[in-house]
Design an enzyme around this catalytic site. Sequence first.
Site, short mmCIF file in Angstrom:
data_model
loop_
_atom_site.label_atom_id
_atom_site.label_comp_id
_atom_site.label_asym_id
_atom_site.label_seq_id
_atom_site.Cartn_x
_atom_site.Cartn_y
_atom_site.Cartn_z
N LYS A 1 0.84 -1.20 0.00
CA LYS A 1 0.00 0.00 0.00
C LYS A 1 0.88 1.25 0.00
O LYS A 1 2.02 1.20 0.46
CB LYS A 1 -0.87 0.02 1.27
CG LYS A 1 -1.99 -0.99 1.30
CD LYS A 1 -2.80 -0.85 2.58
CE LYS A 1 -3.92 -1.88 2.63
NZ LYS A 1 -4.97 -1.66 1.63
N ARG B 1 -10.20 -11.67 2.08
CA ARG B 1 -11.02 -12.76 1.54
C ARG B 1 -10.29 -14.09 1.59
O ARG B 1 -10.90 -15.15 1.72
CB ARG B 1 -11.47 -12.40 0.11
CG ARG B 1 -10.34 -12.23 -0.86
CD ARG B 1 -10.75 -11.47 -2.12
NE ARG B 1 -10.83 -10.02 -1.88
CZ ARG B 1 -11.19 -9.12 -2.79
NH1 ARG B 1 -11.51 -9.51 -4.01
NH2 ARG B 1 -11.23 -7.84 -2.49
N1 BES Z 1 -8.11 -3.85 4.48
C1 BES Z 1 -8.29 -3.45 3.14
C2 BES Z 1 -9.63 -2.76 2.90
C3 BES Z 1 -9.69 -1.33 3.34
C4 BES Z 1 -9.22 -0.32 2.51
C5 BES Z 1 -10.28 -0.98 4.53
C6 BES Z 1 -9.32 1.00 2.91
C7 BES Z 1 -10.39 0.33 4.92
C8 BES Z 1 -9.91 1.33 4.12
C9 BES Z 1 -8.25 -4.68 2.22
O1 BES Z 1 -7.43 -5.70 2.64
C10 BES Z 1 -7.74 -4.21 0.91
O2 BES Z 1 -6.61 -3.81 0.84
N2 BES Z 1 -8.58 -4.26 -0.10
C11 BES Z 1 -8.24 -3.80 -1.40
C12 BES Z 1 -8.76 -4.80 -2.39
C13 BES Z 1 -8.24 -4.60 -3.78
C14 BES Z 1 -6.76 -4.92 -3.85
C15 BES Z 1 -9.02 -5.50 -4.71
C16 BES Z 1 -8.87 -2.43 -1.61
O3 BES Z 1 -9.99 -2.22 -1.14
O4 BES Z 1 -8.24 -1.58 -2.19
MN MN Z 2 -5.45 -5.46 1.97
#
Ligand code: BES
Ligand code: MN
Length: 501
Positions: free
Chosen positions: A278, A352
């Site tokens: 990230k 997931r």
């Molecule tokens: N934990 C995150 C989701 C999240 C993002 C929660 C921002 C709160 C704020 C999750 O693990 C994630 O990173 N999801 C990705 C999925 C994508 C790579 C398909 C996302 O939401 O960007």
């Molecule tokens: Mn994630």
Amino acid sequence: MLTPKFRAQPSTGSKKHAHAFVFFLDDTCALTPSLRTLDSAHSGLIARALAASEFEGKTGQSLVIVGTKDAASHVVLIGLGSTKNVKEITLEDAAGHAVSALNAHKIHSAELVVELSSAIKLKPAAAAAHAAFGAKLKTYRFGKYKTKEKPKDKPTLHTLEVVVRETDGAKKIATTLLDVADAIGFTRDIVSEPGNVIHPESLAELCKGLAKHGLKVEVLGEAQMKKLGMGSLLGVGQGSVKESKLVILQWSGGKKGDKPVALVGKGVTFDTGGISIKPAGGMEEMKFDMAGSAAVIGTLYTLAVRKAKVNAVGVVGLVENMPDGNAQRPGDIVTSMSGQTIEVLNTDAEGRLVLADALWYTQSRFKPKAMVDLATLTGAILVALGSKRAGLFSNDDKVAESLARAGEEVGEIMWRLPLGEDYDGMINTDVADMKNISDGREAGSITAAQFLQRFVNDVPWAHLDIAGSAWCKKPLATVPAGATAYGVRLLDRWIANVYEG
Ligand code: BES
Ligand code: MN
Ligand code: ZN
């Protein structure tokens, strides 16, 4: 958190009175009997202040009147809205607003006077108990790391009494509610703790500590999960020096042999994104990526302290998503406990992967009546719904509707989104049974839910995407800014409504 006490009469007029008296007024703004007495003792000061103010008794409104003759005392009026809409949650929220007003005015002690007009259906004892609950929830604070804070910068309120004639009845209802508030405080604490403090090993230890409340607690480590074939969950944690854990909490308050209701939580104690890392800005927020598991743990805690007449199981997958030499690579293919293979195209879509094995394990071991998972799963749910409503997905209308109803009752609301074959097809891939992301950015929260559905084996199931609702940047009525513990009040009420009847 501050635990309110109860008393039958306000201390107005006595020598040792509280610093402030709080009264709840509906939108007729009719003074309640003790407020009228107080008003006459002050030659109509309260009625005059009320008339001169903007206060209309609407929900969220408050009026602080100073200069009453009991030295240092304030009279605080809190709006209840229309009498026909006053419910338990109205009193909880109103009491929460009262706590904010009292702290804002540097008040140390207060009495919340519960006297409701006869047009309000709620019984006074219940109203008072829920006011105490809301007030306690609002006094939560995560202050343990602020070692140099001056007393003047801390919340001032330290004594709170709820005034109601039916003190015995109120105390009886409040006993459980105030325990539930403790469980909520515990949940907020673990969500607020940073990733160096709460990691899979320490969170599993904390869970073990809940055995003292009567929960059966089992902790599986990596070797046991490997034996079970949980390649999907284990892949996420393999870049971390902390051992991944699966914690199973059981509460057996129902009939022997009765199938349990199951709650499953995403417990990514820190989500860096892994190799699909990230951006640095805001990454610290990902300490909350275990909020789903915290809600499950907090709910089981609640069921235990209130001795719920239900069999329930909570399963949480605890992992840390880190990039290192051993971390999972984009393109890796893992085999889940269900036997289905997954092409991991983005290591940041890890929640997931954790839930895939946790859900499969839960349904295969416990054959639950229904299964609900909670997860801070997708940023896309924030784009779709904002930060108050959780995203609700379900293969069962009864489960979906009963959850939504419980949510309305306790103020943890949600909005249902669709599932469907067209979305399901978006996670197919040529080289494995599925991939963990879809191609574009379309319907991101739905494709994530579709992925989960492939691991529930047709059990009545709902998924709550709480990526928005688990944390609030601005305070809510009974939640200070920060971790909300979204899910605890909701699931506790849902279980009470549906499974304890
Ligand atoms: N934990 C995150 C989701 C999240 C993002 C929660 C921002 C709160 C704020 C999750 O693990 C994630 O990173 N999801 C990705 C999925 C994508 C790579 C398909 C996302 O939401 O960007
Ligand atoms: Mn994630
Ligand atoms: Zn995540």
